[in-house]
Structure formats: C-alpha cells, structure tokens
Design a protein around this motif. Structure first.
Motif, short mmCIF file in Angstrom:
data_model
loop_
_atom_site.label_atom_id
_atom_site.label_comp_id
_atom_site.label_asym_id
_atom_site.label_seq_id
_atom_site.Cartn_x
_atom_site.Cartn_y
_atom_site.Cartn_z
N ILE A 54 39.98 41.10 39.10
CA ILE A 54 40.99 40.04 39.05
C ILE A 54 42.04 40.41 38.00
N THR A 55 43.26 40.66 38.45
CA THR A 55 44.37 40.87 37.52
C THR A 55 45.04 39.53 37.25
N ASP A 56 46.16 39.54 36.56
CA ASP A 56 46.89 38.30 36.34
C ASP A 56 47.82 37.97 37.50
N ARG A 57 47.80 38.83 38.57
CA ARG A 57 48.68 38.59 39.70
C ARG A 57 47.96 38.53 41.04
N GLU A 58 46.82 39.22 41.16
CA GLU A 58 46.16 39.31 42.45
C GLU A 58 44.69 39.65 42.28
N GLN A 59 44.00 39.64 43.41
CA GLN A 59 42.60 40.04 43.49
C GLN A 59 42.52 41.31 44.33
#
Length: 608
Positions: A54-59
């Motif tokens: 999990i990034t801060d923008r997407e999975q």
C-alpha cells in the motif's frame, strides 16, 4: 484528529514510504512473491491470495495467485477501494467472514467487482514494525476462517515480511559495500528457499541433505504397501531429470546417462510432464505404454509393477518418486492416498534440503574467500590447505594466515592458525573478524612477541563484544645469521607445532596456554616460546580436524602426524601438505571437523 486523518497519516508516513521504496517492488510480478501467494492460496484452499503493498496513492500486487483480469495484468487498484489498507491503518489483521454484511466491506466497490465473499489479511512489516502491506486470502463466498487457517496465514505473512526485510537490507548493504552479483544471487536463492520451511513436513524435517531422502522414505513406507524398490528423481533446469540413486541410472534414455529429459518416453518423464500419478500394475501394462528400452531397464531391476508420483514444488514438479514391486501389484485408492501424501512431504523436505545445501555452499564460499593468499617471502616456502568438514550441513571457524611484515620495516613473517568454536555461519563470521583483527595487530606490532599480538586481539574482541572463543597459535619467523631462522610462538589453547627436521626426525614443540577468548579468566600472561630452524627444516601448523577422531586419543593422532611428516619429502611443499592430509584422513573417509594445515619450509639451497 479524525480516524480518516489518522489513516491518511499512517499511509503517508515518510518512513513507511521509504521502506516501501527500498523493497524495489511495485506493480510488476515478482516470482518469489507469486510463489508465496500461490502457497497461501493452496494451503488455505482459497480461490485468491495476494501480496499487497500500500503506497500513499494506490494498492499494488507484486505477488498474486488466482486473481482474474484486468487486475492480474495491471496488478494494482485504487487506494480508496482497498481492503488491505485497513491493516496499514490499524496495524492489525483484518478478518471478514461475510463481506456483504460487514460494515467495513459491504459498500466497497472492489468487493463486488472481485466477488469477495470473505477476506483474511495479515500485516506485512519492516524491521521497525511499520506496516507495508498485507498478505491476504479471499474466498468468493462467505466463510468462517478457522484458527488453524489463520495460524498458517500468520506464518506465511511472517515469511513474506522476512522477504521484504531482506530486500530492504540488501539495498542498504549495496550502498555500504560492493557485493558481486553472483554472491547476492546465491544469498537471495538461499533465503527464498528458507521460506518453504514454514510448511515443511515434520516427518522428514531431520533430512539433512538430498541423498538421505530416499532412505528416509524407505523407512517410512511399511505394511502391504512396502515396495521392493524406491527411487528418487529430481527435476533440474531446462526440463532435465536427475536421478540421485545409483540403480536408477539405468533408467535414462541411454545406459549410463546421468540425465534424462522431461520429453523422454519413460514413466518418470511422463509423470514429470503430466504432473500426475502414473500406475502400471504389471509388466504388460509397462509394455503397452512404453518402448522396449524402458521395459528392459525396469526388468533389469526386477520390477513387475511401478507407481510414479510427482513431487510438488514451488514452481511445479520438483521431482518424481518411484515405487517398484517385484510382483504384480495394484495400488488401490487408499494406497494412492498414502503415496500422494508421502510425495507431498518429500517435496517439502526436498526444498528444505536444497535450502540447507545452498546455505552451506554460500557459507563455505564466504569462509574460503576469507582465507589468505600466501605471500612469497625470501628464504621461506609456504603452503596451506583448507578442507571443510565432511558433513554437508556444517561449516566452521578454522583458518590460517600468513603476513609478510617486511613492509612494516621488519624482516619477519607472521604465521597464524586458529579454530573458532562452533560449526555454523556464526563461527565463520567470528573467524573473519578475529582474522582481520589479528592481521591488524601483527602489522602494528612487527617487532613485538607473538603473545602481544594474541593478547591485543583477545582484548579487542572483549572490548568490541565480538565474543569469539576457541584456539589460536601465532608464530613469528625471523632470519638469523648462518641461514638459521628463529621461530617464536604463543599458543592460546592451540595444538602444538610440529617440526620436521631435514634428516626426517620430528619434534613436537611444547607450550600451550589457556584457550583464546577468556581474558578475564587468564591469571597469567601468554607465554612466548622459541625454536631455531635450520635449512631443510619444516614447520607444520594445523587444526584439530587433522588429528582428532572420535574414540581416538588426541596424542595418538599427533604421533600419527609426526610419523606421516617424517615419511614424506617436504621439498615440494604443496605436495607434502596434500599428501599429509590424504594420509591422515584416508581416502573417502568423512571427517568430523574442518581441517587446516599451514607449512613453512626453510629450503636447504637458499642462502640469504
């Protein structure tokens, strides 16, 4: 601050994002993580398993098994529809038995798109405890997750976390020191295989190497199933099949071949190719299915009926287990269940054995890389050998060293042999540290006695917390007038040097102090001893693996070494060392410890 604010803060944590970047993983498939996801899917009997980051923008899904399109191709979803983000926000597992009824999932559009009926996910963490993602299993129907299933998923999530941590550590290490691509690949392979140990069968957990597997299987099989013969064949790269037991060598495409191929027309190749159990109840069944060459070779083994079962591996068929009976035998459904279950255990044990062998290979290469390339000082010839322990699963802390101190302004040569306690990678690591400290101490004290060098190394180990213990012998050779050499030495618990004089007589040099590594218990300083060497004399330094055997007196081993040295000609020093080891160990005899021999010879013809 709201729960959403807390969640966004957790997702955007700079340390967590930096750790994610350090893994080097994204939306591209990773073979190791795909294999781990497939293992989770099979172990839980779930349609889908994902390794989700999990990034801060997407999975993203660097590892997945069973996921349909388009997600299997894109390997990513929007962050707001991610269930796995809950593990990052809360730091706890997320267990949903009915996604349509659970308020955490019922309004999630991805739940309907993926037909998620039940979900179980466990956090993946770095060494600081930051949650990077999740290992999750998904069922299309509502499902109660049993406690033993959650234990399996917990173990696999731990293994996946170790994999992520290793990748982070590897990238950190690359910035600090230069590693060769080959060494890094070997370590990666060894650690990846270690994850398979999590689900290895306890019935074969004590198999130390691949050659033991067939014997263990033979011991396990009993009762009416008891076959006359059991064979083990391993799948290698490029479709090759390698048999590890000698009788099965006759079953290759040509007599005496070590390798056959998955495309060959034999029962073993067919089993590997089709990845399913093959049964032939009598010679007629074999004759109807295979060419005359295969029939003849099974007949040579006096096998009337055979069963070939594939061994499951992380990348497909890992090998084939063959059961042969010397009478017609029909394998019933219960025996088939026994055979296939046993094959599953053997497949797991095979991966464990390969991991152990690769790990020891890495450790031994690291150990051998630490050994010294001998200098070529004037007036002295040197030769040394290192022989690793005969048992595959062990490595050790034996070493030798030779330092030419002329560059430090002194016409002297430092010789060292030592044995750090233990037979594992830790012992090898400690050995490398002690060896380097010894080199530094020898270089800084070229005029000092050997005891001062050993004392300095021992004190340095204690002060830095290295914790190495064992035995070490330090000797200094210095030329004197008249072609003689003075050898001074100090021994911290190490075996005595042996001098082979030019006339063939031998002498054991006495003088041994307390073991290395216990400076707080050393009541008196280390004592230096000395002997003068004449042209033609040879000094032997060695470790206990050369002379010590179970149920044999150590003094008898040293006496045998004296007799061996006396019978050999040290003029060709390298051959002298090799022949000494060969005679002491015997041909084909396994030895219980590492062997180090370091020899210094004063040539009779050399004049200074």
């Amino acid at each position: 601050m709201t729960d959403d604010d807390d969640g966004n803060a957790a997702l955007a944590d700079p340390g967590r994002l930096a750790a994610l970047a350090e893994t080097g993983l994204g939306g591209e498939p990773d073979p190791a993580l795909d294999a781990l996801a497939e293992r989770a899917r099979r172990r839980l009997g779930a349609p889908i398993a994902l390794v989700s980051l999990i990034t801060d923008r997407e999975q993203v899904f660097p590892g997945l098994a069973g996921l349909g399109e388009p997600w299997a191709r894109t390997r990513r979803t929007a962050l707001d529809s991610s269930l796995c983000r809950h593990e990052v926000v809360t730091g706890a597992p997320l267990i949903i038995e009915d996604s349509g009824a659970d308020p955490r999932s019922r309004d999630n559009p991805l739940v309907a798109a993926l037909a998620i009926g039940a979900y179980a996910g466990f956090p993946l963490t770095d060494t600081a405890g930051r949650v990077l993602g999740s290992l999750c299993a998904i069922d299309h129907r509502p499902r109660r997750w049993h406690a033993d299933e959650l234990v399996v998923l917990t173990d696999l999530a731990h293994a996946c976390s170790l994999e992520l941590r290793l990748r982070i550590a590897t990238r950190d290490a690359q910035r600090e020191r230069a590693r060769t691509d080959t060494a890094e690949a070997m370590l990666r392979e060894a650690f990846t295989r270690s994850q398979l140990l999590l689900t290895a069968s306890q019935s074969l957990a004590h198999a130390g190497n691949i050659s033991q597997l067939r014997e263990i299987v033979t011991d396990l099989v009993s009762g009416d199933l008891k076959p006359a013969y059991i064979g083990l064949t391993l799948a290698e790269g490029a479709g090759d099949l390698h048999r590890i037991d000698d009788p099965l060598q006759a079953l290759g495409p040509e007599s005496g071949d070590e390798l056959s191929h998955v495309e060959d027309d034999t029962p073993i190749a067919l089993t590997a190719r089709e990845a399913r159990l093959q049964l032939y109840t009598d010679p007629e069944a074999i004759a109807a299915a295979f060419p005359e060459t295969a029939q003849r070779r099974y007949a040579e083994l006096r096998l009337c009926s055979i069963a070939c079962v594939p061994l499951p591996g992380p990348a497909g068929v890992a090998g084939v287990l063959l059961f042969g009976w010397d009478t017609a035998h029909e394998v019933d459904v219960h025996e088939q269940a026994v055979i296939t279950t046993l094959a599953g255990y053997v497949g797991q044990a095979l991966e464990r054995a390969r991991f152990l062998e690769d790990r020891v290979t890495v450790a031994r290469k690291l150990q051998e890389a630490m050994l010294t390339r001998l200098p070529e000082p004037a007036g002295v010839r040197l030769a040394a050998r290192y022989l690793p322990v005969g048992r595959l699963e062990q490595v050790g802390g034996d070493w030798y060293d030779a330092v030419d101190l002329t560059g430090a302004g002194h016409d002297a040569l430092a010789l060292v042999v030592g044995d750090i306690t233990g037979h594992d990678i830790q012992a090898t690591t400690l050995m490398g540290q002690v060896r380097n400290m010894g080199r530094q101490a020898s270089w800084e004290r070229p005029a000092g006695p050997p005891s001062a060098v050993l004392a300095a190394v021992e004190q340095a180990c204690a002060a830095t917390g290295v914790g190495a213990t064992g035995t070490v012998l330090q000797a200094h050779l210095r030329p004197e007038t008249g072609d003689r050499w003075l050898m001074r030495w100090a021994s911290a618990g190490h075996l005595p040097p042996i001098v082979r004089h030019r006339d063939g007589t031998t002498e054991v040099l006495s003088g041994v102090d307390m073991m290395f590594g216990y400076p707080g218990l050393r009541k008196t300083p280390l004592v230096d001893h000395q002997v003068r060497l004449r042209p033609g004399d040879t000094v032997l330094l060695y470790t206990d693996g050369l002379v010590e055997r179970r149920r044999t007196d150590l003094d008898a081993g040293i006496q045998r070494l004296r007799e061996t040295a006396a019978a050999l000609d040290p003029t060709d020093l390298a051959r002298f060392v090799d022949d000494t080891i060969r005679r002491m160990l015997g041909r084909g005899t396994p030895h219980d410890d590492d062997v180090v021999v370091l020899a210094a010879h004063i040539p009779a013809a050399d004049r200074r």
